[in-house]
Design a protein around this motif. Structure first.
Motif, short mmCIF file in Angstrom:
data_model
loop_
_atom_site.label_atom_id
_atom_site.label_comp_id
_atom_site.label_asym_id
_atom_site.label_seq_id
_atom_site.Cartn_x
_atom_site.Cartn_y
_atom_site.Cartn_z
N TYR A 55 0.71 -0.98 0.14
CA TYR A 55 0.15 0.08 0.22
C TYR A 55 0.97 1.34 -0.15
O TYR A 55 0.29 2.48 -0.58
N ARG A 81 -0.59 -10.59 -5.56
CA ARG A 81 -1.79 -10.37 -4.20
C ARG A 81 -2.26 -11.87 -4.41
O ARG A 81 -3.42 -11.91 -3.55
N ILE A 86 -5.18 -10.04 2.83
CA ILE A 86 -4.24 -8.63 4.16
C ILE A 86 -5.93 -8.73 4.56
O ILE A 86 -7.76 -8.79 3.80
N LEU A 88 -7.77 -6.14 6.54
CA LEU A 88 -6.96 -4.35 7.30
C LEU A 88 -8.08 -3.58 9.08
O LEU A 88 -8.55 -4.58 9.07
N THR A 91 -13.10 -1.48 8.73
CA THR A 91 -13.69 -1.12 7.71
C THR A 91 -15.60 -1.45 7.61
O THR A 91 -15.84 -2.01 8.66
N SER A 92 -16.30 -0.77 6.87
CA SER A 92 -17.16 -0.30 7.10
C SER A 92 -17.88 -0.66 5.29
O SER A 92 -19.30 -0.63 4.48
N ASP A 93 -16.80 -1.71 4.52
CA ASP A 93 -17.75 -1.42 2.70
C ASP A 93 -18.83 -3.01 2.48
O ASP A 93 -18.49 -3.16 3.31
N HIS A 105 -17.94 -12.44 -4.11
CA HIS A 105 -17.87 -12.40 -5.83
C HIS A 105 -15.81 -12.58 -5.38
O HIS A 105 -15.42 -12.33 -6.38
N TYR A 106 -15.59 -12.20 -3.83
CA TYR A 106 -14.17 -11.81 -3.93
C TYR A 106 -13.38 -12.62 -3.87
O TYR A 106 -12.28 -12.88 -4.87
N TYR A 110 -9.53 -14.46 -7.48
CA TYR A 110 -7.91 -14.98 -7.26
C TYR A 110 -7.68 -16.44 -8.22
O TYR A 110 -8.64 -16.93 -8.22
N ARG B 14 -18.29 -7.42 -11.41
CA ARG B 14 -17.96 -6.02 -10.59
C ARG B 14 -19.19 -5.35 -11.24
O ARG B 14 -20.55 -4.82 -10.29
N ASP B 88 -14.65 4.03 3.41
CA ASP B 88 -14.89 2.81 4.19
C ASP B 88 -14.83 1.81 3.50
O ASP B 88 -14.77 0.30 4.22
N GLY B 89 -13.18 1.63 2.82
CA GLY B 89 -12.79 0.66 2.73
C GLY B 89 -12.77 -0.47 1.28
O GLY B 89 -11.88 -1.29 1.48
N THR B 90 -13.64 0.23 0.72
CA THR B 90 -13.79 -1.00 -0.44
C THR B 90 -12.61 -0.56 -1.28
O THR B 90 -11.79 -1.35 -1.76
N LYS B 92 -9.75 0.24 -0.42
CA LYS B 92 -8.61 -0.21 0.04
C LYS B 92 -8.36 -1.90 -0.19
O LYS B 92 -7.26 -2.18 -0.85
N ARG B 93 -9.73 -2.68 0.78
CA ARG B 93 -9.24 -3.95 0.21
C ARG B 93 -9.22 -4.64 -1.36
O ARG B 93 -8.57 -5.64 -1.82
N LEU B 94 -9.94 -3.92 -2.33
CA LEU B 94 -9.76 -4.06 -3.44
C LEU B 94 -8.47 -3.71 -4.24
O LEU B 94 -8.30 -4.60 -4.83
N ARG B 95 -7.79 -3.31 -3.69
CA ARG B 95 -6.10 -2.87 -3.78
C ARG B 95 -5.37 -3.66 -3.85
O ARG B 95 -4.53 -4.09 -4.17
N GLY B 96 -6.12 -4.72 -2.28
CA GLY B 96 -5.00 -5.69 -1.61
C GLY B 96 -5.79 -7.43 -2.44
O GLY B 96 -5.17 -7.92 -1.71
N THR B 97 -5.94 -7.01 -3.48
CA THR B 97 -6.10 -7.66 -4.69
C THR B 97 -6.40 -8.11 -6.04
O THR B 97 -5.37 -7.05 -6.46
#
Lengths: 285, 264
Positions: A55, A81, A86, A88, A91-93, A105-106, A110, B14, B88-90, B92-97
């Motif tokens: 980051y 990646r 990770i 973090l 969060t609240s996303d 979805h996530y 990968y 997405r 809200d961290g969306t 940052k989280r995506l960036r880590g994938t």
């Protein structure tokens, strides 16, 4: 440096303008190890971890995470990646998506995702599978974060203050999950404010303050804890007695002889990790 | 090639998840999708005048509202929601994938396109049944309509992504972005007949894409001879395409170079 190391850091420096957040850190985390990074707020923990996660970029020093420089831009960085997970800080996303929708979805991102249902079971969210993230409690929300961290079957998992705001029961079951992951051979880098957490989980701990590593040791030996005087307490004539001794075994034997058997309310304790840690941080202030 | 397909596939996934989230936020559905329809009702009901033979104000207004719908669903929506996703961290989280940045942008562009289709359909539907809006019959006009919507959406999307670097926080984003859009709407001839505006407003508006989009939409929905009443006396479709393309390229370069994944 050993070739099996998951994380190798040499002379890491990070400056923001004139402020030095990380001031020459050397660190090696072996493959399969759980390593806990401890330190007060503003000590440089998060900056260090975020450089390892890719980051932030380092001002100076060498960083290798799974043999790769995390600052690499472009598609090589994205590929790398696949092997890291990770979790973090809070969060609240994705508040309007259900647990299942988010995790599945996530999984698409990968190359080699874990089974979605299995991950949901592992983090204990089976009953909440259709609940929206906004409806989850703090602890459940954190489990969702962990699920998203492990869905890509990473070799290396970063956990940034994973149990902040947990009740003791939730923390225990979270620890069990981490232990399971370790048994699968994952390497885990953990930052935490809870010393009991570091003690329960970590193979080694590193204490960081003012951007420098003060000491790296096992939780049992940190700050000379294994050689620190033990406290022996017992009840005698209605009064609690206590002595500090380097050799508690001898003291206990002596007491046992004096009482002719069992010693009332006998307790032998070494300073716990928290006491040692606070002493280490305090001496530097 | 394989990675390109993968990038597109993830972009498609997405857009699906983005649409799901969008539809579950009632306020965003109402504000983004129905607001133009509500405005059409208000303006169409208040201003019943005819501004030229056979051209009612509501007809003029529908053209402007479709054009500004492109600004609402693209520019405004993205410039507000992306800073929120940053908070809200969306992001940052995506960036880590391993997800590629392009997939994120593709997802946004598809979301905007889809919302635009819904919104335009709503406007045309209500315009036609409530205010007797004449829908064009000439296929050429529908072709013009299509490229205007596609180019306008693309332009609006990249400018929204580019402008998302401006708001300091998600909470303040709406206060920064909405006034810009509303002023642009006034200057660009959405709420008033463009030629009746002071010339400094007209000249200022001519720098930005919305003026050109509204003019292009009028070429679709107003009688062809109304062109003589435009500033240049013609519809200027070639110039419209050029202005939109310039903004699209500038926006794209800026969005790629300056996109902010985190607040610091």
């Amino acid at each position: 440096m050993s070739s099996t190391a998951a994380i190798q850091v040499q002379g890491l420096v990070k400056r923001y303008g004139t402020k030095t957040a990380v001031d020459g850190i050397d660190l090696t985390v072996e493959s399969g190890e759980i390593f806990a990074l401890l330190g007060p707020n503003g000590a440089g923990k998060t900056t260090t971890v975020e450089i390892l996660e890719g980051y932030r970029t380092a001002t100076a020093g060498q960083v290798k995470v799974l043999g790769f420089n995390p600052a690499t831009k472009g598609s090589a960085g994205q590929k790398w990646r696949n092997q890291i997970g990770i979790v973090l800080q809070s969060t609240s996303d994705a508040a309007d998506l259900s647990v299942f929708e988010t995790i599945s979805h996530y999984a698409n991102y990968y190359d080699n995702p874990r089974n979605v249902d299995q991950v949901i079971d592992e983090v204990g969210l089976r009953e909440k599978i259709d609940a929206k993230a906004r409806e989850l409690s703090g602890g459940q929300r954190r489990r969702l974060d962990v699920a998203l961290g492990i869905i890509g079957s990473p070799q290396l998992l970063f956990l940034d203050e994973p149990t902040t705001g947990f009740d003791p029961e939730a923390r225990r079951s979270f620890w069990e999950l981490i232990t399971t992951l370790k048994a699968e051979g994952k390497t885990i880098l953990l930052t935490t404010h809870y010393l009991d957490e570091a003690q329960a989980l970590a193979d080694r701990v590193g204490v960081i303050n003012n951007g420098k590593i003060i000491e790296i040791a096992t939780p049992q030996t940190l700050g000379g804890r294994n050689n620190a005087p033990a406290k022996v307490t017992w009840l005698e004539n209605g009064v609690t007695n206590q002595i500090l001794t380097k050799d508690p075994t001898t003291e206990v034997l002596k007491l046992s002889q004096r009482f002719g058997g069992s010693v009332p309310e006998l307790e032998v304790s070494r300073p716990n990790l928290e006491e040692i840690y606070l002493k280490m941080i305090g001496e530097l202030r | 090639m394989n990675t390109l397909l993968e990038t597109l596939r993830i972009g498609g996934l997405r857009s699906r998840i983005e649409l799901k989230q969008f539809m579950r936020q009632r306020e965003s559905v109402v504000f983004t999708l129905f607001f133009p329809v509500i405005l059409l009702f208000i303006f169409g009901t208040v201003f019943k005048d005819t501004i030229a033979p056979g051209v009612t104000f509501s007809q003029y207004f529908v053209a402007g509202m479709i054009a500004s719908g492109l600004v609402n669903t693209g520019f405004q929506q993205l410039a507000i929601t992306i800073p929120m996703e940053r908070d809200d961290g969306t992001l940052k989280r995506l960036r880590g994938t391993p997800m590629s940045v392009s997939s994120y942008f593709i997802g946004k562009a598809l979301l905007v396109t889809f919302l635009m289709i819904i919104q335009t359909a709503l406007l045309l539907f209500f315009g036609a049944i409530v205010f007797d809006l004449n829908l064009p019959s000439d296929p050429l006009l529908w072709w013009n309509f299509t490229w205007l919507v596609l180019l306008g959406s693309a332009c609006s999307t990249v400018l929204g992504i580019a402008f998302s670097v401006v708001p300091k926080s998600g909470r303040g984003a709406s206060a920064v972005v909405s006034p810009i859009v509303i002023i642009l709407q006034f200057f660009s001839g959405v709420f008033f007949v463009f030629t009746s505006l002071p010339s400094f407003m007209q000249q200022l508006a001519a720098i930005f894409p919305l003026k050109w989009l509204t003019q292009g939409m009028r070429s679709v929905f107003l009688p062809d001879d109304f062109a003589t009443q435009e500033v240049a006396g013609t519809w200027e479709l070639g110039k419209t395409a050029l202005v939109l393309l310039i903004w699209l390229v500038l926006g794209l370069i800026f969005a790629i170079k300056k996109f902010k994944w985190s607040r610091e």
